[in-house]
Design an enzyme around this catalytic site. Sequence first.
Site: not given
Length: 511
Positions: A176, A291
């Site tokens: 991350e 999405e």
Amino acid sequence: MVLSSSCPSSASPPIPEAFVGFSIEFSSFPEFAGNNSVPNSFSNNLLKNLGDLQGTKPYIRVGGNTQDYALYNSSLKYALNGTVNPSRSPDYPTTIYFGPSYFESYNTWPDTKYIHGFNLGLGGNNSAGWQTLVDTVPLACKAVGGGKLLWWQYGNEPDLYSTSAQGPVRPPSWNEAEYVSQWLNGTKEIQRQLQMYCPELTSNSSYGYSAPAFAGLSNHLKPLKAWQSGLNVNRDIKLISSHNYIGGATQPGVTLQGTLMNHTVTTRSVDAQAQLLQDLSHTGIPFILGETNSLYNQGKPGLSNAFGAALWGIDFNLYCASVGIRRVHMHMGTNYRYQSWQPIQTNITAQGTKTPYYGNIVVAATLGDLTKGNSRIVNIPLGIDTEAAYAVYVGDCLARVTILNMRQYNYTVNGTGEDRNPVPRAARPYIIKVPDDVGSVVEIQKLYANGSDAITGITWDGTSYNWELDNGKPVKLHNVTVGERTRVKDGYVKVDVLDSQAVILNFENHR
């Protein structure tokens, strides 16, 4: 089911405009939208139909896996040159070059807002990818200026960069902190280019991102940890975007009834996203699904393109709205099995309006004109996997109830249309206790097909949106019953809903 005389406290917050949205694969966008010379009016007609129902044309996100494969070629004489490598993906190109004319596609759909996706997959650690970012920000900002830009997106599903089945673009150590560092570096360059070429798009009200666009909640990178690592240190994320699919096209055990036409499966999937929404609620930033669709890997024939998938889409979208997800972008690409429409004729798929589009229509019709800003929705628990119901309140008044009977009813053999002489199609009675102020007449609108496995012959309230009739514009059919009404009797409304059917009870027009 008993409905409250006023909007219940369990209802969603007011639903923002353009709830029904789409995500279009980067490599497919020129085919969906066309260009200055040949705009795709069929696609625009379908978008306008939805805009007429929900008050705003769907917002379009242009991105997906192929945005992170796309490299810019200033000398390319046409929009996009893509090469499919079947070992990586049989459904979309993974070697992609796009030219200046690609950006003409942003000119073809009037009154439409866009999220444009830049390449982080190659741009974050690759000189050609970085140059693509530098070269295309000026082109993109000119193309989506004048009110067409919603927000930017930098990278698609970076949580899969080190594990992608199409080929990793980061090492196994990808984490991350590295993602956030590369994202901040790239967005800084985007802002720098905007300041030079489109300074009007650099104010706080016009500059921002839809992020992080992670593929899932349990992948190698975690969205909450990315946020905690400083993703929004510049306060430029305007939409928290997550991706979601109910299952996979090649997963064992995926079925129409057990996977898609199953309210419990749908709510379990969405509830995981709702938990992330709650975890990030302190940010005050709207949470969307940027999405999503039925089955990842572009869907499965006989499932994602069947009428049952349209019923799933209604249940999925309305449940998303009910838990506070602010918008849903249904993903599409040329020849994809779960697409709402095929924009052009190919040697794989016929041009036309596909079954899931009719589910999009019912979602928009259920929610109504959202530009008025006072519509809220509540899920009505029915306690059965194969049923779902939702009530929409406008202000404090019941406006519509949508009922889904998702018991599977097949009528064909392998989707070919060959009659197998099935058992009679059952109808289930639904009795609703309604508030006193709804009036005495209730309008009934039905989404109809011959069965859950149908891929053609779909109608909504007697209307077809098929390409071959009037290029996607609504056409009333004469062989379908419309204008049905029933009456409120002693405070109750009764309606029969066929297996594999959706019905809207509309109270708003008859108060």
